[in-house]
Scaffold this motif. Structure first.
Motif, PDB file in Angstrom:
ATOM      1  N   SER A 198      44.862 -15.997  42.035  1.00 15.38           N
ATOM      2  CA  SER A 198      44.113 -16.256  40.807  1.00 15.38           C
ATOM      3  C   SER A 198      43.012 -15.229  40.575  1.00 15.38           C
ATOM      4  CB  SER A 198      43.502 -17.667  40.851  1.00 15.38           C
ATOM      5  OG  SER A 198      42.560 -17.770  41.901  1.00 15.38           O
ATOM      6  N   VAL A 199      42.640 -14.473  41.612  1.00 16.79           N
ATOM      7  CA  VAL A 199      41.571 -13.484  41.460  1.00 16.79           C
ATOM      8  C   VAL A 199      42.038 -12.109  41.940  1.00 16.79           C
ATOM      9  CG1 VAL A 199      39.678 -15.120  41.588  1.00 16.79           C
ATOM     10  CG2 VAL A 199      40.616 -14.182  43.705  1.00 16.79           C
ATOM     11  N   GLY A 200      43.322 -11.841  41.831  1.00 12.69           N
ATOM     12  CA  GLY A 200      43.850 -10.571  42.313  1.00 12.69           C
ATOM     13  C   GLY A 200      44.701  -9.878  41.273  1.00 12.69           C
ATOM     14  N   TRP A 201      45.268  -8.753  41.685  1.00 11.92           N
ATOM     15  CA  TRP A 201      46.140  -8.011  40.785  1.00 11.92           C
ATOM     16  C   TRP A 201      47.582  -8.348  41.091  1.00 11.92           C
ATOM     17  CZ3 TRP A 201      45.213  -2.221  42.475  1.00 11.92           C
ATOM     18  CH2 TRP A 201      45.157  -2.144  43.869  1.00 11.92           C
ATOM     19  N   THR A 202      48.450  -8.012  40.169  1.00 10.70           N
ATOM     20  CA  THR A 202      49.857  -8.348  40.300  1.00 10.70           C
ATOM     21  C   THR A 202      50.584  -7.294  41.122  1.00 10.70           C
ATOM     22  OG1 THR A 202      50.532  -7.125  38.311  1.00 10.70           O
ATOM     23  CG2 THR A 202      49.778  -9.411  38.009  1.00 10.70           C
ATOM     24  N   TRP A 203      51.818  -7.661  41.507  1.00 10.86           N
ATOM     25  CA  TRP A 203      52.640  -6.706  42.252  1.00 10.86           C
ATOM     26  C   TRP A 203      52.865  -5.448  41.420  1.00 10.86           C
ATOM     27  CZ3 TRP A 203      57.358  -4.579  40.980  1.00 10.86           C
ATOM     28  CH2 TRP A 203      57.994  -3.846  41.992  1.00 10.86           C
ATOM     29  N   ALA A 204      53.101  -5.622  40.124  1.00  9.39           N
ATOM     30  CA  ALA A 204      53.340  -4.468  39.261  1.00  9.39           C
ATOM     31  C   ALA A 204      52.109  -3.567  39.189  1.00  9.39           C
ATOM     32  CB  ALA A 204      53.731  -4.942  37.855  1.00  9.39           C
ATOM     33  N   GLU A 205      50.930  -4.167  39.103  1.00  8.88           N
ATOM     34  CA  GLU A 205      49.694  -3.382  39.045  1.00  8.88           C
ATOM     35  C   GLU A 205      49.456  -2.638  40.349  1.00  8.88           C
ATOM     36  OE1 GLU A 205      47.488  -6.410  35.891  1.00  8.88           O
ATOM     37  OE2 GLU A 205      47.176  -6.620  38.053  1.00  8.88           O
ATOM     38  N   ARG A 206      49.726  -3.280  41.460  1.00  5.86           N
ATOM     39  CA  ARG A 206      49.580  -2.602  42.755  1.00  5.86           C
ATOM     40  C   ARG A 206      50.554  -1.437  42.873  1.00  5.86           C
ATOM     41  NH1 ARG A 206      49.439  -7.952  44.711  1.00  5.86           N
ATOM     42  NH2 ARG A 206      51.548  -7.744  45.555  1.00  5.86           N
ATOM     43  N   THR A 207      51.764  -1.619  42.357  1.00  6.58           N
ATOM     44  CA  THR A 207      52.772  -0.565  42.420  1.00  6.58           C
ATOM     45  C   THR A 207      52.352   0.640  41.585  1.00  6.58           C
ATOM     46  OG1 THR A 207      54.527  -2.211  42.758  1.00  6.58           O
ATOM     47  CG2 THR A 207      55.194  -0.005  42.023  1.00  6.58           C
ATOM     48  N   VAL A 208      51.827   0.383  40.391  1.00  6.12           N
ATOM     49  CA  VAL A 208      51.353   1.484  39.548  1.00  6.12           C
ATOM     50  C   VAL A 208      50.216   2.224  40.253  1.00  6.12           C
ATOM     51  CG1 VAL A 208      50.270   2.097  37.354  1.00  6.12           C
ATOM     52  CG2 VAL A 208      52.074   0.377  37.412  1.00  6.12           C
ATOM     53  N   TYR A 209      49.307   1.470  40.880  1.00  5.17           N
ATOM     54  CA  TYR A 209      48.195   2.087  41.610  1.00  5.17           C
ATOM     55  C   TYR A 209      48.712   2.990  42.719  1.00  5.17           C
ATOM     56  CZ  TYR A 209      44.019   2.343  44.613  1.00  5.17           C
ATOM     57  OH  TYR A 209      42.971   2.767  45.392  1.00  5.17           O
ATOM     58  N   ARG A 210      49.675   2.483  43.462  1.00  3.14           N
ATOM     59  CA  ARG A 210      50.191   3.239  44.602  1.00  3.14           C
ATOM     60  C   ARG A 210      50.796   4.562  44.184  1.00  3.14           C
ATOM     61  NH1 ARG A 210      53.932   0.298  48.976  1.00  3.14           N
ATOM     62  NH2 ARG A 210      51.869  -0.545  49.437  1.00  3.14           N
ATOM     63  N   PHE A 211      51.537   4.554  43.086  1.00  2.00           N
ATOM     64  CA  PHE A 211      52.289   5.755  42.726  1.00  2.00           C
ATOM     65  C   PHE A 211      51.625   6.591  41.634  1.00  2.00           C
ATOM     66  CE2 PHE A 211      55.496   2.952  44.652  1.00  2.00           C
ATOM     67  CZ  PHE A 211      55.943   3.803  45.645  1.00  2.00           C
ATOM     68  N   THR A 212      50.420   6.209  41.207  1.00  2.00           N
ATOM     69  CA  THR A 212      49.673   7.062  40.290  1.00  2.00           C
ATOM     70  C   THR A 212      49.116   8.251  41.068  1.00  2.00           C
ATOM     71  OG1 THR A 212      49.051   5.219  38.858  1.00  2.00           O
ATOM     72  CG2 THR A 212      47.698   7.203  38.722  1.00  2.00           C
ATOM     73  N   PRO A 213      49.345   9.464  40.636  1.00  2.00           N
ATOM     74  CA  PRO A 213      48.829  10.640  41.365  1.00  2.00           C
ATOM     75  C   PRO A 213      47.310  10.605  41.477  1.00  2.00           C
ATOM     76  CG  PRO A 213      50.424  11.298  39.700  1.00  2.00           C
ATOM     77  CD  PRO A 213      50.129   9.857  39.448  1.00  2.00           C
ATOM     78  N   SER A 214      46.796  11.350  42.413  1.00  2.00           N
ATOM     79  CA  SER A 214      45.357  11.379  42.653  1.00  2.00           C
ATOM     80  C   SER A 214      44.570  11.697  41.390  1.00  2.00           C
ATOM     81  CB  SER A 214      45.037  12.426  43.738  1.00  2.00           C
ATOM     82  OG  SER A 214      43.642  12.559  43.920  1.00  2.00           O
ATOM     83  N   ALA A 215      45.028  12.662  40.643  1.00  2.00           N
ATOM     84  CA  ALA A 215      44.313  13.068  39.436  1.00  2.00           C
ATOM     85  C   ALA A 215      44.327  12.001  38.356  1.00  2.00           C
ATOM     86  CB  ALA A 215      44.906  14.362  38.887  1.00  2.00           C
ATOM     87  N   GLY A 216      45.256  11.049  38.460  1.00  2.00           N
ATOM     88  CA  GLY A 216      45.374  10.018  37.442  1.00  2.00           C
ATOM     89  C   GLY A 216      44.756   8.687  37.809  1.00  2.00           C
ATOM     90  N   LYS A 217      44.083   8.610  38.974  1.00  2.00           N
ATOM     91  CA  LYS A 217      43.520   7.332  39.399  1.00  2.00           C
ATOM     92  C   LYS A 217      42.437   6.840  38.435  1.00  2.00           C
ATOM     93  CE  LYS A 217      45.585   5.971  43.259  1.00  2.00           C
ATOM     94  NZ  LYS A 217      46.791   6.787  43.293  1.00  2.00           N
ATOM     95  N   GLY A 218      41.696   7.749  37.830  1.00  2.00           N
ATOM     96  CA  GLY A 218      40.706   7.335  36.847  1.00  2.00           C
ATOM     97  C   GLY A 218      41.359   6.657  35.661  1.00  2.00           C
ATOM     98  N   TRP A 219      42.471   7.235  35.188  1.00  2.00           N
ATOM     99  CA  TRP A 219      43.243   6.599  34.106  1.00  2.00           C
ATOM    100  C   TRP A 219      43.681   5.204  34.508  1.00  2.00           C
ATOM    101  CZ3 TRP A 219      48.207   4.825  34.827  1.00  2.00           C
ATOM    102  CH2 TRP A 219      48.831   4.280  33.697  1.00  2.00           C
ATOM    103  N   PHE A 220      44.150   5.066  35.745  1.00  2.00           N
ATOM    104  CA  PHE A 220      44.643   3.774  36.196  1.00  2.00           C
ATOM    105  C   PHE A 220      43.562   2.703  36.059  1.00  2.00           C
ATOM    106  CE2 PHE A 220      44.711   0.588  39.540  1.00  2.00           C
ATOM    107  CZ  PHE A 220      45.927  -0.022  39.294  1.00  2.00           C
ATOM    108  N   PHE A 221      42.352   3.004  36.538  1.00  2.00           N
ATOM    109  CA  PHE A 221      41.295   1.995  36.498  1.00  2.00           C
ATOM    110  C   PHE A 221      40.763   1.762  35.088  1.00  2.00           C
ATOM    111  CE2 PHE A 221      40.997   2.946  41.068  1.00  2.00           C
ATOM    112  CZ  PHE A 221      40.949   1.650  41.562  1.00  2.00           C
ATOM    113  N   TYR A 222      40.378   2.818  34.409  1.00  2.00           N
ATOM    114  CA  TYR A 222      39.583   2.656  33.189  1.00  2.00           C
ATOM    115  C   TYR A 222      40.409   2.520  31.917  1.00  2.00           C
ATOM    116  CZ  TYR A 222      36.376   4.343  36.711  1.00  2.00           C
ATOM    117  OH  TYR A 222      35.676   4.496  37.885  1.00  2.00           O
ATOM    118  N   GLN A 223      41.676   2.930  31.967  1.00  2.00           N
ATOM    119  CA  GLN A 223      42.538   2.791  30.794  1.00  2.00           C
ATOM    120  C   GLN A 223      43.586   1.701  30.985  1.00  2.00           C
ATOM    121  OE1 GLN A 223      41.941   4.512  27.960  1.00  2.00           O
ATOM    122  NE2 GLN A 223      40.162   5.368  29.031  1.00  2.00           N
TER     123      GLN A 223
END
Length: 350
Positions: free
Chosen positions: A304-329
């Protein structure tokens, strides 16, 4: 910036105790050598001590555990207390209505073999007597400098920020009120901060130290597998966080330079991962197989207070340069729609 993982205590030439034995040989986790460091403390959390202090795993009754832990402190097991030198680390613990968990956490920190730290305990308007309990427990450890603060603004982040405002040490760690820390936790943390090859080069200085969260005594097979898994993940997915806010420590100067614990652009859950994203670009982040802690089992189900499997997967495979996009967009919009803001943690509906 470089991202450094140590599979065992780093070699003595980097400022570590040269007599410290290897804890985890390789990321495969096929061997786990037990040994003693140069200060004669056990490198592993002893099973007997863990059994006496551990959280209510396997359905055991927490109140019985709390009663045994809340007794006067026993002598240190397998080691000796180091004399206090310069205070190098501030441990900030925010808490809200934690009377059932806080005593054990404070006793585990009170039994640290390295005493070069201070505690900053910040009560976030508890109404269950947690503040009085904290004072009573720390009275057993008069040699540990402890600040007792109060923050009326609800939420973990403003409470951490209030604690950070009182930090004067080179390093600061965030710890949780429901987590046990082995006797070598502070010492290992400070060792890892001192392990950079050339601290004069920004890319080479250690700006963060992460501990591994375990849910069984460290010598158990499940813990050995988890240590190997986290070490391996930190090497493969080197731009993402593999540790929670209960197990993170940062260079104070760097933490303040990137905006501190609380970011105006991130009022949501998973602040620890977002903070890690801001800090990691400033230098090295270190993981080590012999640096771990034991969160409570109430963290097991936090859907109830966490992220989904899909969100974790996107985080894992987002390149280093795109981690800011992942969080803020990407993640910010999704968390906003689900109402996953920091204050939700106070509901304790997990």
């Amino acid at each position: 910036m470089p991202y450094v993982t140590c599979a065992g205590p780093p070699p003595g030439r980097h400022g570590h105790h040269p007599g410290t034995h290897q804890i985890m040989g390789r990321a495969s986790g096929k061997r786990l050598a037990r040994g003693r460091g140069a200060d004669d403390r056990p490198s592993l959390f002893p099973a007997a001590e863990f059994a006496r202090m551990r959280w209510p795993m396997a359905g055991s009754d927490w109140r019985q555990v709390r009663a045994s832990i809340n007794s006067p402190p026993a002598p240190m097991i397998g080691g000796h207390l180091m004399g206090r030198g310069k205070t190098m680390l501030s441990i900030v613990i925010p808490y809200y209505n934690e009377r059932d968990y806080l005593p054990a956490t404070l006793h585990s920190l009170g039994r640290q073999t390295n005493r070069n730290f201070q505690l900053i305990l910040v009560d976030n308007a508890s109404d269950d007597g947690s503040g009085d309990i904290a004072r009573a427990v720390m009275a057993d450890y008069p040699d540990i400098e402890t600040q007792f603060l109060h923050n009326a603004v609800p939420g973990q982040l403003p409470t951490l920020e209030h604690g950070l405002s009182r930090v004067t040490t080179p390093y600061v760690a965030s710890c949780d009120a429901d987590t046990l820390y082995p006797p070598h936790y502070v010492g290992r943390c400070l060792d890892l901060f001192a392990s950079a090859g050339d601290g004069a080069k920004p890319d080479n200085r250690v700006v963060g130290v992460m501990a591994i969260d375990l849910y069984a005594p460290v010598e158990h097979a499940a813990s050995r597998r988890r240590i190997a898994k986290i070490i391996q993940k930190s090497q493969i997915f080197s731009s993402q966080c593999h540790s929670g806010g209960y197990a993170q420590a940062y260079c104070t100067e760097v933490l303040r330079a990137v905006g501190g614990f609380e970011s105006a652009g991130w009022p949501y859950l998973l602040y620890d991962h977002e903070l890690y994203e801001r800090v990691r670009r400033q230098g090295q982040i270190r993981y080590c197989a012999s640096h771990y802690c034991f969160p409570s089992d109430r963290r097991v189900d936090r859907k109830s207070v966490g992220w989904t499997w899909a969100e974790r997967t996107v985080y894992r495979f987002t390149p280093s340069a795109g981690k800011g996009w992942f969080f803020y967009q990407f993640l910010a919009k999704r968390f906003a729609r689900r109402g996953l803001i920091q204050a939700k943690l106070r509901d304790r509906d997990f």
